[in-house]
Design a protein around this motif. Structure first.
Motif, PDB file in Angstrom:
ATOM      1  N   SER A 304    -168.108  -2.048  50.604  1.00 10.29           N
ATOM      2  CA  SER A 304    -167.945  -3.379  49.517  1.00 10.29           C
ATOM      3  C   SER A 304    -167.758  -4.562  50.294  1.00 10.29           C
ATOM      4  N   SER A 305    -167.102  -4.721  51.415  1.00  8.29           N
ATOM      5  CA  SER A 305    -166.911  -5.958  52.141  1.00  8.29           C
ATOM      6  C   SER A 305    -168.232  -6.512  52.709  1.00  8.29           C
ATOM      7  N   HIS A 306    -168.876  -5.432  53.259  1.00  9.65           N
ATOM      8  CA  HIS A 306    -170.374  -5.788  53.963  1.00  9.65           C
ATOM      9  C   HIS A 306    -171.291  -6.343  52.961  1.00  9.65           C
ATOM     10  N   PHE A 307    -171.244  -5.734  51.546  1.00  6.32           N
ATOM     11  CA  PHE A 307    -172.147  -5.994  50.411  1.00  6.32           C
ATOM     12  C   PHE A 307    -171.640  -7.308  50.081  1.00  6.32           C
ATOM     13  N   ILE A 308    -170.475  -7.718  49.685  1.00  2.70           N
ATOM     14  CA  ILE A 308    -170.086  -9.135  49.387  1.00  2.70           C
ATOM     15  C   ILE A 308    -170.196 -10.083  50.163  1.00  2.70           C
ATOM     16  N   ARG A 309    -170.142  -9.830  51.602  1.00 10.00           N
ATOM     17  CA  ARG A 309    -170.603 -11.050  52.698  1.00 10.00           C
ATOM     18  C   ARG A 309    -172.147 -11.305  52.653  1.00 10.00           C
ATOM     19  N   ALA A 310    -172.927 -10.203  52.383  1.00  3.85           N
ATOM     20  CA  ALA A 310    -174.223 -10.438  52.513  1.00  3.85           C
ATOM     21  C   ALA A 310    -174.741 -11.077  51.200  1.00  3.85           C
ATOM     22  N   PHE A 311    -174.203 -10.668  50.181  1.00  2.45           N
ATOM     23  CA  PHE A 311    -174.489 -11.314  48.779  1.00  2.45           C
ATOM     24  C   PHE A 311    -174.178 -12.787  48.779  1.00  2.45           C
ATOM     25  N   LYS A 312    -172.839 -13.130  49.237  1.00  4.55           N
ATOM     26  CA  LYS A 312    -172.468 -14.659  49.102  1.00  4.55           C
ATOM     27  C   LYS A 312    -173.567 -15.300  50.293  1.00  4.55           C
ATOM     28  N   LYS A 313    -173.620 -14.838  51.335  1.00  4.72           N
ATOM     29  CA  LYS A 313    -174.643 -15.507  52.310  1.00  4.72           C
ATOM     30  C   LYS A 313    -175.856 -15.913  51.812  1.00  4.72           C
ATOM     31  N   ARG A 314    -176.578 -14.728  50.833  1.00  5.06           N
ATOM     32  CA  ARG A 314    -177.714 -14.906  50.131  1.00  5.06           C
ATOM     33  C   ARG A 314    -177.779 -15.763  49.013  1.00  5.06           C
ATOM     34  N   TYR A 315    -176.750 -15.879  48.053  1.00  9.95           N
ATOM     35  CA  TYR A 315    -176.630 -16.513  46.987  1.00  9.95           C
ATOM     36  C   TYR A 315    -175.670 -17.547  46.747  1.00  9.95           C
ATOM     37  N   GLY A 316    -174.721 -17.635  47.726  1.00  9.96           N
ATOM     38  CA  GLY A 316    -173.882 -18.695  47.566  1.00  9.96           C
ATOM     39  C   GLY A 316    -172.617 -18.408  46.457  1.00  9.96           C
ATOM     40  N   GLN A 317    -172.546 -17.186  46.186  1.00  9.37           N
ATOM     41  CA  GLN A 317    -171.483 -16.723  45.177  1.00  9.37           C
ATOM     42  C   GLN A 317    -171.112 -15.305  45.702  1.00  9.37           C
ATOM     43  N   THR A 318    -169.894 -14.945  45.352  1.00 10.41           N
ATOM     44  CA  THR A 318    -169.662 -13.484  45.412  1.00 10.41           C
ATOM     45  C   THR A 318    -170.235 -12.921  44.307  1.00 10.41           C
ATOM     46  N   PRO A 319    -170.466 -11.501  44.581  1.00  3.25           N
ATOM     47  CA  PRO A 319    -170.792 -10.753  43.271  1.00  3.25           C
ATOM     48  C   PRO A 319    -170.202 -10.934  42.276  1.00  3.25           C
ATOM     49  N   VAL A 320    -168.812 -11.120  42.209  1.00  8.98           N
ATOM     50  CA  VAL A 320    -167.927 -11.349  40.807  1.00  8.98           C
ATOM     51  C   VAL A 320    -168.163 -12.374  40.218  1.00  8.98           C
ATOM     52  N   GLU A 321    -168.232 -13.632  41.233  1.00  9.58           N
ATOM     53  CA  GLU A 321    -168.415 -14.790  40.729  1.00  9.58           C
ATOM     54  C   GLU A 321    -169.768 -15.003  40.235  1.00  9.58           C
ATOM     55  N   TYR A 322    -170.771 -14.362  40.741  1.00 13.02           N
ATOM     56  CA  TYR A 322    -171.986 -14.546  40.209  1.00 13.02           C
ATOM     57  C   TYR A 322    -172.121 -13.730  38.692  1.00 13.02           C
ATOM     58  N   ALA A 323    -171.467 -12.487  38.652  1.00 13.95           N
ATOM     59  CA  ALA A 323    -171.524 -11.992  37.469  1.00 13.95           C
ATOM     60  C   ALA A 323    -170.802 -12.927  36.242  1.00 13.95           C
ATOM     61  N   ARG A 324    -169.654 -13.385  36.600  1.00 11.83           N
ATOM     62  CA  ARG A 324    -168.811 -14.124  35.750  1.00 11.83           C
ATOM     63  C   ARG A 324    -169.644 -15.395  35.222  1.00 11.83           C
ATOM     64  N   SER A 325    -170.597 -16.185  36.224  1.00 15.42           N
ATOM     65  CA  SER A 325    -171.315 -17.257  35.670  1.00 15.42           C
ATOM     66  C   SER A 325    -172.475 -16.825  34.812  1.00 15.42           C
ATOM     67  N   VAL A 326    -172.787 -15.689  34.868  1.00 13.82           N
ATOM     68  CA  VAL A 326    -174.015 -15.238  34.031  1.00 13.82           C
ATOM     69  C   VAL A 326    -173.268 -14.958  32.561  1.00 13.82           C
ATOM     70  N   ARG A 327    -172.343 -14.474  32.748  1.00 19.54           N
ATOM     71  CA  ARG A 327    -171.621 -14.305  31.426  1.00 19.54           C
ATOM     72  C   ARG A 327    -171.148 -15.377  30.593  1.00 19.54           C
ATOM     73  N   SER A 328    -170.819 -16.289  31.536  1.00 21.26           N
ATOM     74  CA  SER A 328    -170.480 -17.789  31.008  1.00 21.26           C
ATOM     75  C   SER A 328    -171.657 -18.557  30.424  1.00 21.26           C
ATOM     76  N   THR A 329    -172.466 -18.584  31.268  1.00 24.84           N
ATOM     77  CA  THR A 329    -173.824 -19.141  30.805  1.00 24.84           C
ATOM     78  C   THR A 329    -174.429 -18.402  29.550  1.00 24.84           C
ATOM     79  N   GLY A 330    -174.416 -17.304  29.463  1.00 17.14           N
ATOM     80  CA  GLY A 330    -174.797 -16.434  28.119  1.00 17.14           C
ATOM     81  C   GLY A 330    -174.111 -16.689  26.839  1.00 17.14           C
ATOM     82  N   SER A 331    -172.823 -16.841  27.213  1.00 19.48           N
ATOM     83  CA  SER A 331    -172.054 -17.181  26.119  1.00 19.48           C
ATOM     84  C   SER A 331    -171.970 -18.802  25.518  1.00 19.48           C
TER      85      SER A 331
END
Length: 331
Positions: A304-331
């Motif tokens: 999980s740590s490797h995945f989180i680091r790679a995701f943040k490097k690629r998208y500027g957010q952790t997976p949890v932060e990205y999922a939260r931002s999507v739900r926030s935008t959707g609401s």
């Protein structure tokens, strides 16, 4: 160069490539499907590739999804038919052309006079034939690609012969990847692009016949990259996916594959990683996304740590932060 010469050169280039697409399977397009197809062929492909005479049943019920591209003396025709396709009478054409029929679904039939010289090409096969075209036909739900090529590109021993083989070779996968790329870009290509795409297509077609891919030819690298990407996309979730596996599947060395990707400005492992991250990102946008641990395991990250680091490097957010931002935008 004077204006007349410039106009002549421009007209010559404009006629060197062309393409169109048609979907006559739905709506009002059904009734005028064949006329639309014939008009597109005559204006974009031209007299060097004359259409055969089709049966009345075909012209009256021409329900197909098709796309056609021309590069100089090569034409690529994709047909996905929902209706019967049959010729009626001897097809027009030139004996100095070679036709390759690649069947992905259904059965494509070719026949000579009075039932002689019958050929049946089934899904997963291709037939390569030199000489004047034969009568041809297909039942509904047949998908075929027809590549018309100059006979001068092939060994003279192919003259008046038919070759039927499996379409699953590495060389055929490279050719199909390239024809897909031609379909996608043909109307935007400039003179240099037309020259490169045409040369690569002829070399790949010859590789299908000889079973050898010239991995030293730089013009073939875009087709190799595209074929490798298509193969990688089919195997993204598999733990065995690697540059070595893709190289074996495409019958080239790992070094050749890496060199082709480098010329395109990326690496094989980088492409695989980015595609896996993109798929994980799509999953995180779902209403009930998988957990970070589940995503890391499914998309073959070591933890999980490797995945989180790679995701943040690629998208500027952790997976949890990205999922939260999507739900926030959707609401």
């Amino acid at each position: 160069m004077d204006r007349q010469a410039m106009d002549s050169t421009g007209a010559e280039f404009a006629g060197s490539r062309g393409g169109f697409s048609l979907d006559s399977t739905v709506g009002g397009a059904v009734s005028r499907g064949f006329d639309t197809f014939r008009h597109g062929w005559q204006t974009q492909v031209g007299a060097a590739f004359p259409l055969p005479t089709f049966s009345q049943a075909t012209t009256g019920d021409f329900r197909v999804r098709s796309r056609v591209a021309k590069l100089h003396d090569v034409a690529i025709t994709d047909l996905d038919s929902a209706s019967v396709i049959r010729t009626a009478g001897t097809p027009y054409g030139y004996a100095h052309q070679v036709r390759m029929y690649v069947v992905r679904r259904g059965v494509w039939s070719l026949g000579g006079v009075a039932g002689r010289g019958e050929h049946t090409v089934r899904a997963g096969q291709f037939l390569l034939r030199h000489g004047a075209p034969l009568h041809f036909g297909a039942s509904p739900h047949t998908t075929v690609q027809i590549v018309t090529l100059p006979a001068t590109a092939f060994d003279p021993r192919l003259r008046n012969r038919c070759v039927t083989e499996s379409a699953d070779s590495a060389e055929m996968r490279l050719l199909l990847a390239h024809t897909n790329m031609v379909h996608a870009t043909v109307t935007d290509l400039g003179p240099a692009g037309v020259h490169a795409a045409h040369g690569a297509l002829l070399e790949l077609a010859k590789a299908v016949v000889t079973g050898r891919f010239d991995d030293a030819e730089p013009e073939l690298r875009p087709a190799l990259v595209r074929a490798a990407k298509e193969a990688a996309d089919r195997r993204l979730a598999e733990p065995e996916l690697s540059p070595a596996l893709l190289a074996r599947e495409l019958n080239v060395s790992v070094r050749t594959l890496q060199r082709a990707f480098t010329s395109a400005g990326e690496s094989v492992t980088g492409y695989i990683r980015h595609r896996r991250l993109a798929q994980a990102r799509s999953a995180l946008a779902q209403t009930r996304p998988p957990s970070v641990t589940e995503l890391a395991a499914y998309w073959q990250f070591s933890d999980s740590s490797h995945f989180i680091r790679a995701f943040k490097k690629r998208y500027g957010q952790t997976p949890v932060e990205y999922a939260r931002s999507v739900r926030s935008t959707g609401s």
